[in-house]
Motif scaffolding. Sequence first.
Motif, PDB file in Angstrom:
ATOM      1  N   ARG A  30      31.180 -63.717-117.335  1.00  0.00           N
ATOM      2  CA  ARG A  30      30.012 -62.911-117.755  1.00  0.00           C
ATOM      3  C   ARG A  30      30.174 -61.464-117.309  1.00  0.00           C
ATOM      4  NH1 ARG A  30      24.646 -63.505-114.441  1.00  0.00           N
ATOM      5  NH2 ARG A  30      25.994 -62.262-113.093  1.00  0.00           N
ATOM      6  N   GLN A  31      30.570 -61.282-116.046  1.00  0.00           N
ATOM      7  CA  GLN A  31      30.729 -59.932-115.516  1.00  0.00           C
ATOM      8  C   GLN A  31      31.894 -59.193-116.169  1.00  0.00           C
ATOM      9  OE1 GLN A  31      27.449 -60.005-114.215  1.00  0.00           O
ATOM     10  NE2 GLN A  31      28.528 -58.160-113.561  1.00  0.00           N
ATOM     11  N   ALA A  32      32.917 -59.921-116.555  1.00  0.00           N
ATOM     12  CA  ALA A  32      34.021 -59.283-117.287  1.00  0.00           C
ATOM     13  C   ALA A  32      33.509 -58.757-118.629  1.00  0.00           C
ATOM     14  CB  ALA A  32      35.179 -60.259-117.472  1.00  0.00           C
ATOM     15  N   PHE A  33      32.660 -59.523-119.303  1.00  0.00           N
ATOM     16  CA  PHE A  33      32.045 -59.034-120.545  1.00  0.00           C
ATOM     17  C   PHE A  33      31.157 -57.825-120.269  1.00  0.00           C
ATOM     18  CE2 PHE A  33      32.889 -63.280-122.454  1.00  0.00           C
ATOM     19  CZ  PHE A  33      33.534 -62.839-123.603  1.00  0.00           C
ATOM     20  N   GLU A  41      34.393 -54.981-107.790  1.00  0.00           N
ATOM     21  CA  GLU A  41      33.269 -54.958-108.727  1.00  0.00           C
ATOM     22  C   GLU A  41      32.698 -56.361-108.909  1.00  0.00           C
ATOM     23  OE1 GLU A  41      34.580 -51.219-111.588  1.00  0.00           O
ATOM     24  OE2 GLU A  41      35.259 -53.234-112.119  1.00  0.00           O
ATOM     25  N   PHE A  42      33.585 -57.349-109.066  1.00  0.00           N
ATOM     26  CA  PHE A  42      33.114 -58.728-109.200  1.00  0.00           C
ATOM     27  C   PHE A  42      32.375 -59.165-107.936  1.00  0.00           C
ATOM     28  CE2 PHE A  42      36.713 -58.987-112.281  1.00  0.00           C
ATOM     29  CZ  PHE A  42      35.986 -59.381-113.399  1.00  0.00           C
ATOM     30  N   GLN A  43      32.933 -58.828-106.791  1.00  0.00           N
ATOM     31  CA  GLN A  43      32.324 -59.249-105.531  1.00  0.00           C
ATOM     32  C   GLN A  43      30.939 -58.615-105.359  1.00  0.00           C
ATOM     33  OE1 GLN A  43      34.071 -58.066-101.822  1.00  0.00           O
ATOM     34  NE2 GLN A  43      33.272 -59.880-100.799  1.00  0.00           N
ATOM     35  N   LEU A  66      41.641 -64.792-118.109  1.00  0.00           N
ATOM     36  CA  LEU A  66      41.775 -63.398-117.685  1.00  0.00           C
ATOM     37  C   LEU A  66      43.254 -63.087-117.519  1.00  0.00           C
ATOM     38  CD1 LEU A  66      39.096 -63.202-114.812  1.00  0.00           C
ATOM     39  CD2 LEU A  66      38.856 -62.297-117.124  1.00  0.00           C
ATOM     40  N   GLU A  67      43.584 -61.810-117.573  1.00  0.00           N
ATOM     41  CA  GLU A  67      44.939 -61.384-117.246  1.00  0.00           C
ATOM     42  C   GLU A  67      44.859 -60.205-116.290  1.00  0.00           C
ATOM     43  OE1 GLU A  67      47.068 -59.960-120.677  1.00  0.00           O
ATOM     44  OE2 GLU A  67      45.350 -58.832-121.402  1.00  0.00           O
ATOM     45  N   TYR A  80      41.384 -56.917-113.833  1.00  0.00           N
ATOM     46  CA  TYR A  80      41.322 -58.143-114.619  1.00  0.00           C
ATOM     47  C   TYR A  80      40.696 -57.824-115.967  1.00  0.00           C
ATOM     48  CZ  TYR A  80      42.277 -60.408-110.201  1.00  0.00           C
ATOM     49  OH  TYR A  80      42.868 -60.789-109.019  1.00  0.00           O
ATOM     50  N   ALA A  81      41.318 -58.336-117.025  1.00  0.00           N
ATOM     51  CA  ALA A  81      40.804 -58.121-118.374  1.00  0.00           C
ATOM     52  C   ALA A  81      40.720 -59.464-119.086  1.00  0.00           C
ATOM     53  CB  ALA A  81      41.723 -57.178-119.147  1.00  0.00           C
TER      54      ALA A  81
END
Length: 147
Positions: A30-33, A41-43, A66-67, A80-81
């Motif tokens: 969700r956060q990647a979107f 940033e994720f943390q 993810l990559e 991460y993308a």
Amino acid sequence: MKRKSFETDECPVARSLEAVGDAWSMLIVRQAFAGDRRFGEFQTSLGVAKNILTVRLRKLVALGVLEQVTPENGGAYHEYALTEKGRGLYLVLMAIRQWGEGCGGPADWVLVDRRDRKPVMPLAFYAHDGRELSVNDTELIPAEEVR
């Protein structure tokens, strides 16, 4: 006791849940979107412990959701993308969101069409002739029975 793996299960639901069936993995996606790309940033956005985040990111990379990519600014840390496989989870996340909106209170965010900023229609299944289908209108049958 070690949990059974569903990685090779015949059921696509079981296989999918093996890949992204825990809350942290789906929230990372969700956060990647939402635009998060870096570990920090994720943390920050999720408030997840570093060890849990590390394990989930590794698993999502190993699964091809993810990559790891080099930052556009050439920074020392990787980002991460979402892969094409990861972007395929968008409808899944929006279906879960839609279900959650129906079970709880108002949402802080509304999913809108970028073009006209109007809310999108709820996700639904449609028959080959365009009829909207309910759960009572559908059934799962063996693939070899489909004509």
